[in-house]
Design an enzyme around this catalytic site. Structure first.
Site, PDB file in Angstrom:
ATOM      1  N   LYS A 132      15.593  -7.589 -42.013  1.00 23.72           N
ATOM      2  CA  LYS A 132      14.494  -6.697 -42.413  1.00 23.72           C
ATOM      3  C   LYS A 132      14.874  -5.876 -43.646  1.00 23.72           C
ATOM      4  O   LYS A 132      16.059  -5.587 -43.862  1.00 23.72           O
ATOM      5  CB  LYS A 132      14.088  -5.796 -41.253  1.00 23.72           C
ATOM      6  CG  LYS A 132      15.104  -4.721 -40.896  1.00 23.72           C
ATOM      7  CD  LYS A 132      14.473  -3.677 -39.979  1.00 23.72           C
ATOM      8  CE  LYS A 132      15.339  -2.427 -39.986  1.00 23.72           C
ATOM      9  NZ  LYS A 132      14.751  -1.268 -39.403  1.00 23.72           N
ATOM     10  N   LYS A 179      25.586   2.130 -32.393  1.00 24.94           N
ATOM     11  CA  LYS A 179      26.039   3.219 -33.269  1.00 24.94           C
ATOM     12  C   LYS A 179      27.448   3.669 -32.934  1.00 24.94           C
ATOM     13  O   LYS A 179      28.187   4.093 -33.817  1.00 24.94           O
ATOM     14  CB  LYS A 179      25.062   4.400 -33.228  1.00 24.94           C
ATOM     15  CG  LYS A 179      23.770   4.118 -33.977  1.00 24.94           C
ATOM     16  CD  LYS A 179      23.071   5.376 -34.440  1.00 24.94           C
ATOM     17  CE  LYS A 179      21.860   5.036 -35.307  1.00 24.94           C
ATOM     18  NZ  LYS A 179      21.010   6.185 -35.572  1.00 24.94           N
ATOM     19  N   LYS A 219      17.240   0.246 -46.167  1.00 23.94           N
ATOM     20  CA  LYS A 219      17.847   1.038 -47.249  1.00 23.94           C
ATOM     21  C   LYS A 219      19.340   0.748 -47.412  1.00 23.94           C
ATOM     22  O   LYS A 219      19.910   1.022 -48.453  1.00 23.94           O
ATOM     23  CB  LYS A 219      17.611   2.525 -47.027  1.00 23.94           C
ATOM     24  CG  LYS A 219      18.140   3.016 -45.698  1.00 23.94           C
ATOM     25  CD  LYS A 219      17.694   4.438 -45.431  1.00 23.94           C
ATOM     26  CE  LYS A 219      18.015   4.861 -44.014  1.00 23.94           C
ATOM     27  NZ  LYS A 219      16.971   4.602 -43.044  1.00 23.94           N
TER      28      LYS A 219
HETATM   29  P1  ATP Z   1      17.187   1.275 -42.103  1.00 21.28           P
HETATM   30  O1  ATP Z   1      16.616   1.089 -43.476  1.00 21.28           O
HETATM   31  O2  ATP Z   1      18.507   1.976 -42.094  1.00 21.28           O
HETATM   32  O3  ATP Z   1      17.183   0.017 -41.290  1.00 21.28           O
HETATM   33  P2  ATP Z   1      14.707   2.166 -41.347  1.00 21.28           P
HETATM   34  O4  ATP Z   1      14.184   2.265 -42.710  1.00 21.28           O
HETATM   35  O5  ATP Z   1      14.389   1.016 -40.454  1.00 21.28           O
HETATM   36  O6  ATP Z   1      16.259   2.299 -41.372  1.00 21.28           O
HETATM   37  P3  ATP Z   1      13.606   3.795 -39.303  1.00 21.28           P
HETATM   38  O7  ATP Z   1      13.584   5.267 -39.188  1.00 21.28           O
HETATM   39  O8  ATP Z   1      14.303   3.017 -38.245  1.00 21.28           O
HETATM   40  O9  ATP Z   1      14.278   3.511 -40.662  1.00 21.28           O
HETATM   41  O10 ATP Z   1      12.158   3.210 -39.474  1.00 21.28           O
HETATM   42  C1  ATP Z   1      11.027   3.993 -39.624  1.00 21.28           C
HETATM   43  C2  ATP Z   1       9.800   3.166 -39.355  1.00 21.28           C
HETATM   44  O11 ATP Z   1       9.648   2.146 -40.343  1.00 21.28           O
HETATM   45  C3  ATP Z   1       9.851   2.453 -38.017  1.00 21.28           C
HETATM   46  O12 ATP Z   1       8.584   2.513 -37.421  1.00 21.28           O
HETATM   47  C4  ATP Z   1      10.218   1.040 -38.382  1.00 21.28           C
HETATM   48  O13 ATP Z   1       9.735   0.103 -37.448  1.00 21.28           O
HETATM   49  C5  ATP Z   1       9.552   0.875 -39.736  1.00 21.28           C
HETATM   50  N1  ATP Z   1      10.280  -0.083 -40.547  1.00 21.28           N
HETATM   51  C6  ATP Z   1      11.515   0.077 -41.062  1.00 21.28           C
HETATM   52  N2  ATP Z   1      11.885  -0.997 -41.779  1.00 21.28           N
HETATM   53  C7  ATP Z   1      10.848  -1.878 -41.717  1.00 21.28           C
HETATM   54  C8  ATP Z   1      10.614  -3.183 -42.256  1.00 21.28           C
HETATM   55  N3  ATP Z   1      11.492  -3.782 -43.031  1.00 21.28           N
HETATM   56  N4  ATP Z   1       9.443  -3.781 -42.004  1.00 21.28           N
HETATM   57  C9  ATP Z   1       8.517  -3.166 -41.245  1.00 21.28           C
HETATM   58  N5  ATP Z   1       8.662  -1.948 -40.705  1.00 21.28           N
HETATM   59  C10 ATP Z   1       9.817  -1.299 -40.927  1.00 21.28           C
END
Ligand code: ATP
Ligand code: LTN
Length: 334
Positions: free
Chosen positions: A198, A116, A201
């Protein structure tokens, strides 16, 4: 017969973006399924979000909308304690104490800080650096047994364990030392346009948001990347057909069908029928969630009430731990 005390589970999500299918299938759905087994605390980590600049109106909107979405995903506020981090001052209070038991060198080694601070190089604030201390406070206040998080947060939970053990070695058993619960690899959902990364958003085209309309979802699945081998055959092959494997994984998770059953269902049909079918399965799974969330978002009084009750229940538990800590370190009690 003596009642067995349930183990406690706690996790937080930053209200820094709208929830998507990856968040739902990888995290929230599993949380909702565990409610009978554990005593569950889930919160919106709004204090954590301001380590990077937030638009105040957006942060406010997301903090309440995300609660509606959690409830709509099946997190029943009667069975889970759902709350907003900033409503429970003990988080900030314990974070200060723990910061005096966390080493500069430990925080410097955190990969999220390194990532970050490279990404937001014009705003490397001290909150970004001490982020894991606040997270340790979030967890230790509730004496949580398990912390379900994504792989990326494992290092923070491990640091939390080190802080707890260090504190306990000086003052006795004050904190329960928590275990991270890392999501299964199968629960990883990849982006529809970027099957190597993955679903996130930050790539909105390949990301299905819980609040997307059926038309949006249809469009996104139409454009989903399948594979480049022109085989046009629905076959589970993660290595060579990651796009198809991802779509099959989504379809399987939603319908309960095995990969073999899916291969049989679409035998001889090609991607032209498969992609829309996955899209429709997602639309049907998301429909009740979206409709319920839309209904709840209009009922602000109800959501406020959930947050109020959540903060009350959370404060009770957190307050007990904080008082013990204050006493142990030697703060004068009235
Ligand atoms: P960003 O979209 O910016 O990468 P994020 O959506 O991963 O952020 P987090 O707050 O890091 O946001 O994730 C919240 C939860 O959702 C965590 O437990 C994370 O492991 C899960 N998660 C996020 N994206 C995925 C994904 N593509 N597949 C499975 N689990 C996910
Ligand atoms: N850092 C986590 C969110 C988070 C959290 C927590 C998770 C803040 N406090 C306590 C578990 C326990 C994230 O970015 N996903």
């Amino acid at each position: 017969m003596e009642e067995v005390k349930k183990k406690r589970m706690l996790s937080g999500i930053q209200p820094s973006g709208d929830l998507h299918l990856g968040n739902y299938l990888g995290a929230i759905k599993n949380w909702a399924d565990r409610v009978d087994e554990y005593e569950c605390f889930y919160f919106m980590a709004d204090l954590h979000t301001i380590t990077v600049r937030q638009d105040p109106a957006e942060l406010r909107r997301r903090s309440i909308n995300q609660l509606a979405q959690y409830i709509a995903c099946g997190l029943d506020p009667e069975k889970n304690v759902l709350f907003l981090q900033s409503h429970v001052p003990a988080h900030s209070q314990l974070a200060w104490v723990l910061s005096c038991y966390t080493m500069f060198g430990e925080l410097s080694r955190m990969t999220q800080f390194k990532d970050k601070s490279a990404k937001y190089s014009d705003n490397i604030n001290s909150g970004l650096f001490t982020y894991p201390v606040l997270m340790a406070a979030d967890i230790l206040l509730y004496q949580a047994d398990y912390v379900p998080v994504g792989e990326d947060q494992k290092q923070h939970v491990e640091l939390c364990r080190d802080i707890a053990q260090r504190f306990n070695s000086v003052y006795g058993d004050v904190f329960k030392v928590p275990e991270p619960l890392i999501n299964k690899v199968g629960a990883r959902i990849y982006g529809l346009t970027t099957p190597g990364a993955k679903m996130s958003k930050s790539v909105p085209d390949g990301c299905v948001f819980l609040m997307d309309s059926p038309d949006d979802i249809r469009r996104k699945f139409k454009r989903a990347v399948t594979d480049s081998d022109r085989e046009n055959c629905v076959r589970f092959d993660k290595e060579n057909k990651p796009g198809v494997a991802n779509l099959m994984n989504i379809y399987s998770t939603l319908t309960g069908k095995t990969m073999e059953q899916i291969e049989a269902e679409f035998a001889g049909q090609g991607y032209g029928s498969f992609k829309p079918a996955v899209g429709e399965a997602v639309i049907e799974a998301m429909r009740p969630i979206r409709e319920e969330a839309e209904r709840l978002i209009k009922d602000k009084a109800y959501l406020d009430d959930v947050y109020r009750k959540g903060a009350e229940a959370a404060s009770y538990v957190a307050g007990k731990t904080l008082r013990k800590v204050y006493k142990k370190v030697g703060f004068y009690q009235l």
